[in-house]
Scaffold this motif. Structure first.
Motif, PDB file in Angstrom:
ATOM      1  N   ARG A   1      -2.812  61.210  24.543  1.00  0.00           N
ATOM      2  CA  ARG A   1      -1.768  60.576  25.348  1.00  0.00           C
ATOM      3  C   ARG A   1      -2.261  59.230  25.884  1.00  0.00           C
ATOM      4  O   ARG A   1      -3.348  59.129  26.442  1.00  0.00           O
ATOM      5  N   ASN A   2      -1.419  58.200  25.710  1.00  0.00           N
ATOM      6  CA  ASN A   2      -1.705  56.887  26.281  1.00  0.00           C
ATOM      7  C   ASN A   2      -1.302  56.936  27.748  1.00  0.00           C
ATOM      8  O   ASN A   2      -0.128  57.041  28.065  1.00  0.00           O
ATOM      9  N   VAL A   3      -2.282  56.888  28.640  1.00  0.00           N
ATOM     10  CA  VAL A   3      -1.979  56.933  30.071  1.00  0.00           C
ATOM     11  C   VAL A   3      -1.853  55.536  30.658  1.00  0.00           C
ATOM     12  O   VAL A   3      -1.575  55.388  31.844  1.00  0.00           O
ATOM     13  N   SER A   4      -2.068  54.516  29.837  1.00  0.00           N
ATOM     14  CA  SER A   4      -1.880  53.128  30.246  1.00  0.00           C
ATOM     15  C   SER A   4      -0.466  52.707  29.864  1.00  0.00           C
ATOM     16  O   SER A   4       0.307  53.491  29.338  1.00  0.00           O
ATOM     17  N   GLU A   5      -0.189  51.467  30.090  1.00  0.00           N
ATOM     18  CA  GLU A   5       1.105  50.934  29.679  1.00  0.00           C
ATOM     19  C   GLU A   5       1.130  50.742  28.166  1.00  0.00           C
ATOM     20  O   GLU A   5       0.134  50.942  27.482  1.00  0.00           O
ATOM     21  N   GLU A   6       2.283  50.346  27.650  1.00  0.00           N
ATOM     22  CA  GLU A   6       2.453  50.080  26.226  1.00  0.00           C
ATOM     23  C   GLU A   6       1.430  49.040  25.753  1.00  0.00           C
ATOM     24  O   GLU A   6       1.056  48.144  26.500  1.00  0.00           O
ATOM     25  N   ILE A   7       0.984  49.165  24.511  1.00  0.00           N
ATOM     26  CA  ILE A   7       0.021  48.197  23.960  1.00  0.00           C
ATOM     27  C   ILE A   7       0.808  46.949  23.577  1.00  0.00           C
ATOM     28  O   ILE A   7       1.460  46.904  22.529  1.00  0.00           O
ATOM     29  N   LEU A   8       0.768  45.952  24.436  1.00  0.00           N
ATOM     30  CA  LEU A   8       1.563  44.738  24.291  1.00  0.00           C
ATOM     31  C   LEU A   8       0.726  43.552  24.760  1.00  0.00           C
ATOM     32  O   LEU A   8       0.355  43.479  25.932  1.00  0.00           O
ATOM     33  N   LEU A   9       0.409  42.647  23.827  1.00  0.00           N
ATOM     34  CA  LEU A   9      -0.431  41.491  24.139  1.00  0.00           C
ATOM     35  C   LEU A   9       0.142  40.234  23.497  1.00  0.00           C
ATOM     36  O   LEU A   9       0.765  40.308  22.439  1.00  0.00           O
ATOM     37  N   PRO A  10      -0.085  39.060  24.121  1.00  0.00           N
ATOM     38  CA  PRO A  10       0.324  37.812  23.469  1.00  0.00           C
ATOM     39  C   PRO A  10      -0.584  37.528  22.273  1.00  0.00           C
ATOM     40  O   PRO A  10      -1.793  37.711  22.347  1.00  0.00           O
ATOM     41  N   ALA A  11       0.002  37.081  21.177  1.00  0.00           N
ATOM     42  CA  ALA A  11      -0.755  36.799  19.948  1.00  0.00           C
ATOM     43  C   ALA A  11      -1.373  35.409  20.051  1.00  0.00           C
ATOM     44  O   ALA A  11      -0.969  34.483  19.361  1.00  0.00           O
ATOM     45  N   ASP A  12      -2.383  35.293  20.893  1.00  0.00           N
ATOM     46  CA  ASP A  12      -3.031  33.995  21.091  1.00  0.00           C
ATOM     47  C   ASP A  12      -4.498  33.993  20.672  1.00  0.00           C
ATOM     48  O   ASP A  12      -5.184  32.988  20.775  1.00  0.00           O
ATOM     49  N   GLY A  13      -5.002  35.132  20.207  1.00  0.00           N
ATOM     50  CA  GLY A  13      -6.396  35.221  19.779  1.00  0.00           C
ATOM     51  C   GLY A  13      -7.380  35.338  20.930  1.00  0.00           C
ATOM     52  O   GLY A  13      -8.576  35.493  20.707  1.00  0.00           O
TER      53      GLY A  13
END
Length: 173
Positions: free
Chosen positions: A57-69
């Motif tokens: 279970r992912n207990v963190s938030e959704e895996i969402l990041l800016p694609a900036d490297g």
């Protein structure tokens, strides 16, 4: 109710050893003993026997990041049996990421995938975003023959607009 074992109680009222097999999950243990005068004594105990790994279970938030490297996100995962009890006896997990980079120490560089330490049933995964956006990147976590996939999303970052040059205009009425 199923009788799984029987034994003889010593004269001092103690039972030397009782070894029974129980299934994984919630179990009710009940014991009955016939005492003096034919009187029956009962004791009952409810326990939970941890089962094999069946959920991550992912207990963190959704895996969402800016694609900036450059962007880095840390995500926490909990390893559970099918009754949602945390499994504290798992020591490591294999992690694979289809897009982006995993950050941290790979415990076993010889083994395929990224080997990360599991502490008290929790796995911490640090991800560095790639330069290209995606909504279908996959993070796969595997331990003890069970694996689960999570979607990682990398979005186009909003950059501030900077105008370089001169602007001229005129108003008239």
């Amino acid at each position: 109710d199923v009788q799984v074992a029987s034994d003889i109680i010593r004269i001092d009222g103690l039972l030397d050893f009782l070894n029974i097999e129980v299934p994984s999950g919630p179990v009710n243990l009940r014991t009955e003993a016939v005492g003096s005068g034919g009187r029956t004594y009962k004791a009952e105990k409810s326990i939970h026997v941890l089962g094999p790994l069946r959920q991550i279970r992912n207990v963190s938030e959704e895996i969402l990041l800016p694609a900036d490297g450059r962007a880095v996100g840390e995500y926490k995962f909990e390893l559970l049996d099918e009754w949602s009890y945390r499994l504290n006896d798992i020591s490591n997990a294999t992690v694979r990421l289809s897009l982006g980079d995993l950050i941290g120490e790979d415990m076993d560089k010889e083994t395929f995938g990224y080997q990360l330490l599991v502490v008290q049933g929790f796995l911490m995964v640090e991800i560095q975003a790639p330069l290209e956006p995606s909504e279908r990147a996959q993070l796969e976590i595997e331990a003890r023959g069970f694996s689960e996939k999570f979607t990682a999303k990398y979005f186009i970052p909003e950059e501030p607009i900077i105008l370089v040059g001169a602007i001229s205009g005129a108003l008239s009425t």
